[in-house]
Motif scaffolding. Structure first.
Motif, PDB file in Angstrom:
ATOM      1  N   ASP A   6      53.803  73.752  45.503  1.00 40.82           N
ATOM      2  CA  ASP A   6      52.973  73.710  44.290  1.00 40.82           C
ATOM      3  C   ASP A   6      53.204  72.401  43.547  1.00 40.82           C
ATOM      4  N   ALA A   7      54.476  72.035  43.368  1.00 45.27           N
ATOM      5  CA  ALA A   7      54.815  70.796  42.663  1.00 45.27           C
ATOM      6  C   ALA A   7      54.306  69.587  43.445  1.00 45.27           C
ATOM      7  N   PHE A   8      54.431  69.640  44.767  1.00 47.01           N
ATOM      8  CA  PHE A   8      53.976  68.531  45.596  1.00 47.01           C
ATOM      9  C   PHE A   8      52.455  68.402  45.498  1.00 47.01           C
ATOM     10  N   THR A   9      51.751  69.519  45.567  1.00 48.17           N
ATOM     11  CA  THR A   9      50.289  69.514  45.450  1.00 48.17           C
ATOM     12  C   THR A   9      49.862  68.943  44.103  1.00 48.17           C
ATOM     13  N   ALA A  10      50.560  69.332  43.049  1.00 45.74           N
ATOM     14  CA  ALA A  10      50.243  68.815  41.716  1.00 45.74           C
ATOM     15  C   ALA A  10      50.396  67.293  41.679  1.00 45.74           C
ATOM     16  N   ARG A  11      51.450  66.782  42.314  1.00 46.43           N
ATOM     17  CA  ARG A  11      51.659  65.333  42.345  1.00 46.43           C
ATOM     18  C   ARG A  11      50.554  64.635  43.131  1.00 46.43           C
ATOM     19  N   LEU A  12      50.139  65.224  44.246  1.00 53.51           N
ATOM     20  CA  LEU A  12      49.029  64.649  45.016  1.00 53.51           C
ATOM     21  C   LEU A  12      47.773  64.557  44.160  1.00 53.51           C
ATOM     22  N   GLU A  14      47.602  64.382  40.856  1.00 51.94           N
ATOM     23  CA  GLU A  14      47.804  63.340  39.848  1.00 51.94           C
ATOM     24  C   GLU A  14      47.508  61.957  40.422  1.00 51.94           C
ATOM     25  N   LEU A  15      47.826  61.772  41.687  1.00 51.63           N
ATOM     26  CA  LEU A  15      47.637  60.480  42.351  1.00 51.63           C
ATOM     27  C   LEU A  15      46.222  60.305  42.910  1.00 51.63           C
ATOM     28  N   GLY A  16      45.397  61.344  42.809  1.00 49.85           N
ATOM     29  CA  GLY A  16      44.034  61.267  43.320  1.00 49.85           C
ATOM     30  C   GLY A  16      43.936  61.359  44.830  1.00 49.85           C
ATOM     31  N   ALA A  17      44.950  61.950  45.469  1.00 53.74           N
ATOM     32  CA  ALA A  17      44.911  62.140  46.923  1.00 53.74           C
ATOM     33  C   ALA A  17      43.931  63.261  47.263  1.00 53.74           C
ATOM     34  N   HIS A  18      43.338  63.178  48.434  1.00 48.20           N
ATOM     35  CA  HIS A  18      42.274  64.116  48.798  1.00 48.20           C
ATOM     36  C   HIS A  18      42.708  65.287  49.662  1.00 48.20           C
ATOM     37  N   GLY A  19      43.766  65.144  50.438  1.00 46.85           N
ATOM     38  CA  GLY A  19      44.157  66.192  51.381  1.00 46.85           C
ATOM     39  C   GLY A  19      44.746  67.417  50.702  1.00 46.85           C
ATOM     40  N   GLU A  20      44.596  68.559  51.353  1.00 48.20           N
ATOM     41  CA  GLU A  20      45.170  69.823  50.883  1.00 48.20           C
ATOM     42  C   GLU A  20      46.448  70.115  51.655  1.00 48.20           C
ATOM     43  N   VAL A  21      47.475  70.536  50.954  1.00 52.16           N
ATOM     44  CA  VAL A  21      48.730  70.903  51.602  1.00 52.16           C
ATOM     45  C   VAL A  21      48.504  72.144  52.461  1.00 52.16           C
ATOM     46  N   VAL A  22      49.017  72.088  53.686  1.00 51.48           N
ATOM     47  CA  VAL A  22      48.938  73.215  54.614  1.00 51.48           C
ATOM     48  C   VAL A  22      50.367  73.697  54.858  1.00 51.48           C
ATOM     49  N   ARG A 144      48.198  53.414  48.928  1.00 51.16           N
ATOM     50  CA  ARG A 144      47.837  53.547  47.516  1.00 51.16           C
ATOM     51  C   ARG A 144      48.753  54.506  46.772  1.00 51.16           C
ATOM     52  N   ILE A 145      48.968  55.703  47.311  1.00 51.26           N
ATOM     53  CA  ILE A 145      49.727  56.708  46.557  1.00 51.26           C
ATOM     54  C   ILE A 145      51.224  56.408  46.507  1.00 51.26           C
ATOM     55  N   THR A 146      51.727  55.650  47.483  1.00 54.19           N
ATOM     56  CA  THR A 146      53.161  55.326  47.490  1.00 54.19           C
ATOM     57  C   THR A 146      53.460  53.983  46.831  1.00 54.19           C
ATOM     58  N   GLY A 147      52.439  53.140  46.684  1.00 53.99           N
ATOM     59  CA  GLY A 147      52.685  51.767  46.245  1.00 53.99           C
ATOM     60  C   GLY A 147      53.413  50.985  47.320  1.00 53.99           C
ATOM     61  N   GLY A 148      53.315  51.469  48.553  1.00 55.55           N
ATOM     62  CA  GLY A 148      54.038  50.879  49.668  1.00 55.55           C
ATOM     63  C   GLY A 148      53.397  49.617  50.199  1.00 55.55           C
ATOM     64  N   SER A 149      54.150  48.964  51.064  1.00 55.38           N
ATOM     65  CA  SER A 149      53.692  47.746  51.731  1.00 55.38           C
ATOM     66  C   SER A 149      53.470  48.047  53.210  1.00 55.38           C
ATOM     67  N   PRO A 150      52.407  47.510  53.811  1.00 50.72           N
ATOM     68  CA  PRO A 150      52.223  47.695  55.251  1.00 50.72           C
ATOM     69  C   PRO A 150      53.277  46.893  56.007  1.00 50.72           C
ATOM     70  N   ALA A 151      53.773  47.457  57.109  1.00 50.22           N
ATOM     71  CA  ALA A 151      54.798  46.776  57.896  1.00 50.22           C
ATOM     72  C   ALA A 151      54.746  47.244  59.341  1.00 50.22           C
TER      73      ALA A 151
END
Length: 156
Positions: A6-12, A14-22, A144-151
């Motif tokens: 539930d907490a993870f879904t809420a964070r997704l 907030e970040l505007g992510a589209h996928g649903e937790v399964v 986008r959601i992690t603010g990560g860098s491609p590597a």
């Protein structure tokens, strides 16, 4: 859903992510097990792996088809020493268990790199903060959601 997902879904959201937790009936401890359960290629599994990088947490989101090349990452990121983190360090840094770490939802921001190998898959599956939960996303959304860098994080 469990409190963790539930907490993870809420964070997704907030970040505007589209996928649903399964959530699954069984834990998915490896990329191979997750790929089999999901019916996808192992390379489409986005493993969230925590390392210590000069003593600080480093999150490497690696394709399930790759082994992380820590020496190569040390060179490309300008880090002296990268080591696999202990389970205790992983929980402290992410608030999530080894085998269930997601790319987001951590108590503080963690330096993150995202494997370019994931870009070749239109849909990738990432951990959702619990050993029995995952969510669909894609390479660009992970960046986008992690603010990560491609590597280039590893080798097959």
């Amino acid at each position: 859903m469990s409190n963790t997902t539930d907490a993870f879904t809420a964070r997704l959201r907030e970040l505007g992510a589209h996928g649903e937790v399964v959530e699954f009936e069984v834990e998915l401890p490896t990329a191979a097990a997750a790929a089999e359960e999901l019916g996808c290629e192992v390379g489409a599994i986005a493993n969230s792996l925590v390392f210590t990088a000069d003593g600080e947490p480093l999150l490497v989101i690696a394709s399930g088809a790759h082994r992380v090349d820590t020496r190569g990452l040390e060179r490309s990121l300008g880090i002296r020493k990268i080591r696999r983190a202990s389970p205790e360090f992983v929980v402290e840094a992410t608030g999530q268990p080894v085998g269930g770490v997601g790319p987001v939802g951590h108590p503080q921001l963690i330096r993150t790199v995202v494997d370019r190998g994931l870009a070749s898959h239109p849909t990738v599956w990432a951990g959702a903060g619990a050993k029995h939960a995952m969510f669909p996303t894609n390479f660009d959304e992970l960046l986008r959601i992690t603010g990560g860098s491609p590597a280039d994080v590893g080798r097959s």
